[in-house]
Design a protein around this motif. Sequence first.
Motif, PDB file in Angstrom:
ATOM      1  N   ALA A  56       0.840  -1.198   0.000  1.00 35.45           N
ATOM      2  CA  ALA A  56       0.000   0.000   0.000  1.00 35.45           C
ATOM      3  C   ALA A  56       0.874   1.246   0.000  1.00 35.45           C
ATOM      4  CB  ALA A  56      -0.913   0.013   1.217  1.00 35.45           C
ATOM      5  N   ILE A  57       0.358   2.309  -0.646  1.00 35.20           N
ATOM      6  CA  ILE A  57       1.066   3.584  -0.694  1.00 35.20           C
ATOM      7  C   ILE A  57       0.127   4.674  -0.217  1.00 35.20           C
ATOM      8  CG2 ILE A  57       2.215   5.266  -2.181  1.00 35.20           C
ATOM      9  CD1 ILE A  57       2.923   2.978  -4.062  1.00 35.20           C
ATOM     10  N   ASP A  58       0.566   5.446   0.788  1.00 31.47           N
ATOM     11  CA  ASP A  58      -0.201   6.580   1.293  1.00 31.47           C
ATOM     12  C   ASP A  58       0.474   7.855   0.795  1.00 31.47           C
ATOM     13  OD1 ASP A  58      -1.769   8.374   2.620  1.00 31.47           O
ATOM     14  OD2 ASP A  58      -1.152   7.771   4.643  1.00 31.47           O
ATOM     15  N   GLU A  59      -0.085   8.449  -0.260  1.00 34.89           N
ATOM     16  CA  GLU A  59       0.512   9.636  -0.885  1.00 34.89           C
ATOM     17  C   GLU A  59       0.484  10.854   0.036  1.00 34.89           C
ATOM     18  OE1 GLU A  59       1.970   9.796  -3.851  1.00 34.89           O
ATOM     19  OE2 GLU A  59       1.504   7.756  -4.472  1.00 34.89           O
ATOM     20  N   ASP A  60      -0.568  10.990   0.845  1.00 37.80           N
ATOM     21  CA  ASP A  60      -0.717  12.172   1.692  1.00 37.80           C
ATOM     22  C   ASP A  60       0.364  12.260   2.763  1.00 37.80           C
ATOM     23  OD1 ASP A  60      -2.959  12.846   0.228  1.00 37.80           O
ATOM     24  OD2 ASP A  60      -4.315  11.768   1.593  1.00 37.80           O
ATOM     25  N   GLU A  61       0.676  11.124   3.392  1.00 35.64           N
ATOM     26  CA  GLU A  61       1.656  11.114   4.476  1.00 35.64           C
ATOM     27  C   GLU A  61       3.017  10.568   4.052  1.00 35.64           C
ATOM     28  OE1 GLU A  61       0.274   9.566   8.147  1.00 35.64           O
ATOM     29  OE2 GLU A  61      -1.734  10.388   7.896  1.00 35.64           O
ATOM     30  N   SER A  62       3.184  10.263   2.767  1.00 37.60           N
ATOM     31  CA  SER A  62       4.439   9.730   2.217  1.00 37.60           C
ATOM     32  C   SER A  62       4.866   8.445   2.920  1.00 37.60           C
ATOM     33  CB  SER A  62       5.559  10.763   2.281  1.00 37.60           C
ATOM     34  OG  SER A  62       5.243  11.865   1.480  1.00 37.60           O
ATOM     35  N   LYS A  63       3.916   7.557   3.161  1.00 43.50           N
ATOM     36  CA  LYS A  63       4.212   6.278   3.804  1.00 43.50           C
ATOM     37  C   LYS A  63       3.973   5.146   2.822  1.00 43.50           C
ATOM     38  CE  LYS A  63       2.947   7.580   8.510  1.00 43.50           C
ATOM     39  NZ  LYS A  63       2.058   7.258   9.622  1.00 43.50           N
ATOM     40  N   THR A 119       3.689   0.804   2.821  1.00 42.99           N
ATOM     41  CA  THR A 119       3.602  -0.421   3.593  1.00 42.99           C
ATOM     42  C   THR A 119       4.261  -1.538   2.790  1.00 42.99           C
ATOM     43  OG1 THR A 119       1.523   0.335   4.548  1.00 42.99           O
ATOM     44  CG2 THR A 119       2.050  -2.003   4.791  1.00 42.99           C
ATOM     45  N   THR A 129       5.928  -0.301   7.886  1.00 46.78           N
ATOM     46  CA  THR A 129       5.608   0.968   7.238  1.00 46.78           C
ATOM     47  C   THR A 129       6.866   1.815   7.235  1.00 46.78           C
ATOM     48  OG1 THR A 129       3.344   0.825   8.054  1.00 46.78           O
ATOM     49  CG2 THR A 129       4.102   2.969   7.293  1.00 46.78           C
ATOM     50  N   ARG A 169       8.705   7.268   2.216  1.00 47.68           N
ATOM     51  CA  ARG A 169       9.079   7.146   0.804  1.00 47.68           C
ATOM     52  C   ARG A 169      10.570   7.363   0.570  1.00 47.68           C
ATOM     53  NH1 ARG A 169       4.428   7.943  -2.946  1.00 47.68           N
ATOM     54  NH2 ARG A 169       5.924   7.920  -4.636  1.00 47.68           N
TER      55      ARG A 169
END
Length: 140
Positions: A58-65, A67, A77, A80
């Motif tokens: 998974a990629i969380d673009e908002d928080e630059s995280k 998984t 986690t 980036r």
Amino acid sequence: MDANTTQLLFFGVIIVVIIALMFRNGRKRQRTAAEMTAGLRPGAEIMTSGGIFGTITAIDEDESKITLRTGPTSEITIHRQAIGRIVTPVADDGTVLNGEPVVLEDAAADPTFGERVDLSKPEPGTARPTDSAASKGVSE
């Protein structure tokens, strides 16, 4: 021009060249980093800057995280910027790219390491390694 002016001018030219090369290398690094982050998709196998290998889940673009699945039951986690390199990228259609395409006929023909090869029954169209001119009765 006297010797001092020539030396100062030469020294200034060297400084300008060094600064120009530093800016050029910095832009080159930024470009490769942008290409790498653009290629991040779920399913890609990556290596972190700490040496941990994993597959992106998974990629969380908002928080630059991001998984990563690092084992069958473990996920971590990371940020980036902690990505060192992409080991196996994923194409836009979701297929995994691993360098050169594997031809299944060639891959099946080669024995794996430690596998015993039966040379008594050669496949049609292949010569056995024991076949030689002497065993066929041909004299040199």
